[in-house]
Scaffold this motif. Structure first.
Motif: not given
Length: 460
Positions: A119, A122-123, A152-157
């Motif tokens: 994740r 990916g972010a 951004t990273v948290y939004a991608a899990g």
């Protein structure tokens, strides 16, 4: 008020009992700018005292004396570093779990598990197959702001936190929410009957003997709590999803005294086995994000209805309140968000605590809260709920009694007296013994960890 007094009061304990604690102080243990040594000692002391209190209640005798040794505490707080499996030293942090320079500061990521690394990459738009991943990620992050990376990273899990100062965290909505809650949140959910525990006798004295603990925790803090309950005689059964495999070395460190099984709670075929376990459990300990297990009927209210008289213990990174209540988190990330990394280093180069003290400290506090809840149930009954959060423990470390009263020391100690070795299905293990100790109590766990997920999903 000392840190031990404060922690015992947070647990609802009788302040007169603190006099039963004696301490062996060792300078240079867990050196830090913040009072890590005193905080760690307090967490272990109140856990030991809670075990001694329950022991006295079950024997009908006098309160056992509690002795806390800073050397034992420091060794246990470094348990993952002291672990050896057939002489091999484990790797505690993956290459992408670290601090990174950003365009305007610093960010820390956590990618120890493969799904978290996937994740994160990916972010950031970095293909997993790229060579020199660390260099590529460093180049990408150097061009972005820390807050942008965090969001951004948290939004991608994934897991990433921007470095904040203590003042910035105090002004943050989540920091304000944390400060408004107690170190240990305690509730009585109903009027379930008084708990009847069989009289306790024997050598060693095991205050949690005969109690069944359903362990739904992962990583460090929750497993520290449940391995402590196992030390004190509880039948602890850890349940994991087969779709979330554990890191072998982490299991070897944190699952002493327990058994380990896998059940998929979302699979119809596994639910009956889980419901049978729950129907006979005395304690349920969870370590997932608040609300993550509610769809399985594991919210505190649902558990109280289905199994009156339980002790429900919930652990999370950020607490069940505020805008970050649904976020994942780990000790290293909480240190960065709350300003600890800035205190222990600087805004120019962040630092870290000498151990994952938020995890370990909160784990012993969680075990203490369970033990105290059991004692309260023998007097007053009721289904009990206790809640703790790594970020709330961090706030206590930063702003509690003895704030910044320690300085780094060069004096070292030798951990050897608190290390032991045993054979196991995982190989020859060197491990840190538990620092939880009281007169007549157990000196060590009754069994080493077996292979992860291979025990039957039933009570012993």
């Amino acid at each position: 008020m000392t840190r031990t007094d404060f922690a015992w009061a947070a647990l609802g304990g009788d302040p007169a009992l603190v006099s039963q604690i004696s301490t062996v102080a060792r300078e240079g243990v867990l050196p830090a700018r913040l009072p890590v040594r005193g905080t760690a000692r307090a967490c272990v002391a109140v856990c030991s005292l809670a075990g001694a209190e329950l022991t006295a209640g079950r024997t009908g005798g006098k309160m056992p004396e509690v002795r806390v040794d800073d050397g034992a505490v420091a060794t246990a707080f470094h348990s993952e570093r002291h672990l050896r499996v057939d002489g091999r030293e484990p790797v505690n942090f993956a290459p992408l779990s670290r601090f990174w320079r950003t365009a305007d500061g610093w960010v820390r990521t956590h990618a120890n598990y493969p799904h978290h690394q996937k994740r994160l990459l990916g972010a950031l738009g970095v293909p997993e197959g790229r060579s020199s991943l660390t260099e590529v990620v460093a180049e990408v992050l150097a061009e972005r702001s820390a807050i942008e990376v965090e969001e951004t990273v948290y939004a991608a899990g994934g897991l990433a936190i921007a470095l904040r100062t203590p003042g910035q965290w105090a002004a943050h909505p989540q920091g304000r929410a944390i400060a408004a809650h107690p170190l240990v949140a305690r509730e009585r959910l109903d009027t379930a009957p008084v708990r009847r525990l069989a009289p306790l006798a024997g050598d060693p004295l095991l205050p949690a003997a005969g109690l069944r603990v359903l362990d739904l925790t992962r990583v460090i803090a929750g497993p520290v709590a449940t391995r402590t309950l196992a030390l004190l005689g509880a039948d602890v059964l850890r349940i994991d999803s087969p779709r979330l495999p554990e890191i072998d070395d982490q299991h070897a460190d944190l699952d002493f005294g327990k058994r380990s099984a896998t059940l998929d709670l979302s699979a119809r075929g596994d639910r009956p086995a889980f419901e049978e376990l729950l129907a006979e459990a005395d304690v349920v300990v969870t370590g997932y994000r608040p609300g993550a297990l509610d769809r399985f009927g594991l919210s505190p209210g649902a558990l109280a209805e289905r199994r009156p008289g339980l002790v429900v213990a919930q652990l999370s990174a950020w607490g069940g309140y505020g805008p970050w209540s649904g976020r994942r988190g780990f000790d290293s990330l909480v240190q960065v968000a709350t300003g600890i990394a800035e205190i222990e280093g600087s805004a120019e180069r962040p630092g870290a605590l000498p151990a994952q003290a938020l995890d370990h400290g909160t784990g012993y506090l969680l075990a203490a809260a369970v033990l105290r809840s059991l004692t309260e149930q023998t007097r007053e009954g009721g289904t009990r709920l206790v809640r703790l959060a790594l970020a709330r423990t961090a706030a206590w470390l930063v702003d509690g009694p003895g704030h910044r009263d320690e300085e780094p020391a060069d004096t070292s100690y030798e951990p050897g007296p608190w290390l032991a070795e045993t054979d196991s299905d995982l190989g020859r293990l060197r491990y840190a013994r538990s620092p939880v100790s009281f007169a007549g109590g157990p000196p060590d766990w009754a069994r080493p960890p077996g292979r992860w997920g291979t025990d039957p999903a039933r009570w012993a």
